[in-house]
Write a protein that holds these residues in place. Structure first.
Motif, short mmCIF file in Angstrom:
data_model
loop_
_atom_site.label_atom_id
_atom_site.label_comp_id
_atom_site.label_asym_id
_atom_site.label_seq_id
_atom_site.Cartn_x
_atom_site.Cartn_y
_atom_site.Cartn_z
N GLU A 1 2.18 11.51 -19.93
CA GLU A 1 2.16 10.11 -20.50
C GLU A 1 1.58 9.20 -19.18
N SER A 2 1.57 9.84 -17.84
CA SER A 2 1.27 9.10 -16.73
C SER A 2 -0.43 9.15 -16.57
N ILE A 3 -1.03 10.02 -17.46
CA ILE A 3 -2.49 10.19 -16.98
C ILE A 3 -3.19 8.76 -17.06
N PRO A 4 -3.17 7.97 -18.14
CA PRO A 4 -3.82 6.49 -18.26
C PRO A 4 -3.55 5.49 -17.14
N ILE A 5 -2.40 5.72 -16.42
CA ILE A 5 -2.16 4.88 -15.10
C ILE A 5 -2.76 5.60 -14.18
N LEU A 6 -2.70 6.91 -14.00
CA LEU A 6 -3.58 7.33 -12.73
C LEU A 6 -4.80 7.31 -12.86
N GLN A 7 -5.56 7.31 -14.20
CA GLN A 7 -6.88 7.07 -14.24
C GLN A 7 -7.28 5.85 -13.99
N LYS A 8 -6.63 4.80 -14.16
CA LYS A 8 -7.05 3.41 -13.67
C LYS A 8 -7.29 3.32 -12.29
N LEU A 9 -6.56 4.02 -11.37
CA LEU A 9 -6.55 4.06 -10.26
C LEU A 9 -7.98 4.07 -9.53
N PHE A 10 -8.78 5.02 -10.26
CA PHE A 10 -10.43 5.52 -9.76
C PHE A 10 -11.10 4.11 -10.22
N LYS A 11 -10.66 3.12 -10.86
CA LYS A 11 -11.47 1.80 -11.35
C LYS A 11 -11.52 0.65 -10.54
N LYS A 12 -12.50 -0.10 -10.34
CA LYS A 12 -12.45 -1.19 -9.80
C LYS A 12 -11.32 -2.20 -10.21
N GLU B 1 0.75 -1.13 0.01
CA GLU B 1 -0.11 0.15 0.04
C GLU B 1 0.81 1.16 -0.12
N ARG B 2 1.77 1.25 0.84
CA ARG B 2 2.72 2.55 0.97
C ARG B 2 3.53 2.58 -0.45
N LEU B 3 3.92 1.62 -1.04
CA LEU B 3 4.79 1.42 -2.13
C LEU B 3 3.95 2.18 -3.30
N HIS B 4 2.46 1.68 -3.50
CA HIS B 4 1.80 2.39 -4.49
C HIS B 4 1.45 3.72 -4.13
N LEU B 5 1.32 4.13 -2.89
CA LEU B 5 1.30 5.69 -2.70
C LEU B 5 2.43 6.61 -2.95
N GLY C 1 -11.59 -5.58 -10.26
CA GLY C 1 -12.23 -6.84 -10.96
C GLY C 1 -13.62 -6.95 -10.23
N LEU C 2 -14.23 -8.01 -10.42
CA LEU C 2 -15.59 -8.03 -9.90
C LEU C 2 -15.45 -7.94 -8.43
N LEU C 3 -14.69 -8.83 -7.92
CA LEU C 3 -14.64 -8.91 -6.33
C LEU C 3 -13.69 -8.31 -5.67
N GLN C 4 -12.84 -7.31 -6.47
CA GLN C 4 -11.81 -6.72 -5.85
C GLN C 4 -12.25 -5.34 -5.62
N SER C 5 -11.81 -4.56 -4.71
CA SER C 5 -12.04 -3.20 -4.64
C SER C 5 -11.13 -2.27 -5.31
N LYS C 6 -11.28 -0.93 -5.13
CA LYS C 6 -10.48 -0.06 -5.85
C LYS C 6 -9.20 0.13 -5.06
N GLU C 7 -8.34 1.14 -5.66
CA GLU C 7 -7.29 1.24 -4.79
C GLU C 7 -7.61 2.06 -3.45
N SER C 8 -6.74 2.05 -2.20
CA SER C 8 -7.15 2.90 -1.05
C SER C 8 -7.41 4.31 -1.58
N LEU C 9 -8.21 4.77 -0.21
CA LEU C 9 -8.67 6.07 -0.31
C LEU C 9 -7.22 7.13 -0.51
N GLY C 10 -6.31 6.56 0.28
CA GLY C 10 -5.02 7.51 0.03
C GLY C 10 -4.33 7.45 -1.21
N VAL C 11 -4.50 6.38 -1.85
CA VAL C 11 -3.61 6.43 -3.27
C VAL C 11 -4.82 6.91 -4.31
N ARG C 12 -6.30 6.90 -3.99
CA ARG C 12 -6.90 7.87 -5.08
C ARG C 12 -6.75 9.22 -4.94
N LEU C 13 -6.66 9.59 -3.54
CA LEU C 13 -6.38 11.11 -3.36
C LEU C 13 -5.04 11.62 -4.00
#
Length: 86
Positions: A19-30, A2-6, A32-44
């Protein structure tokens, strides 16, 4: 991990490369079906990074993230960045 992602997202914000826009944009998406999004801190951090990039594409990514985001506090931050910038 988690800390590494942040830290990685924060680094993308410091680099402010469009060039990092698509990567950052993906962080707001789920992830997978049973997996959650990235943490609140990472999304902020992703919101701050997109605001720091500041291009039209970054602003469009923030607008799309508002529609996909479930947490009101993240939507508020995204709206503030869209209005005023980083």
């Amino acid at each position: 991990t988690e800390r590494l992602h942040l830290r990685a997202v924060e680094a993308l914000g410091l680099i402010a490369a469009p060039e990092s826009i698509p990567i950052l944009q993906k962080l707001f998406k789920k992830r997978g079906l049973l997996q959650s999004k990235e943490s609140l801190g990472v999304r902020l951090a992703a919101a701050r990074a997109l605001a720091g990039i500041g291009t039209r594409d970054a602003r469009e990514a923030m607008a799309m993230a508002i529609d996909e985001e479930s947490r009101e506090e993240v939507r508020i931050v995204l709206r503030q960045f869209l209005i005023s910038g980083p």
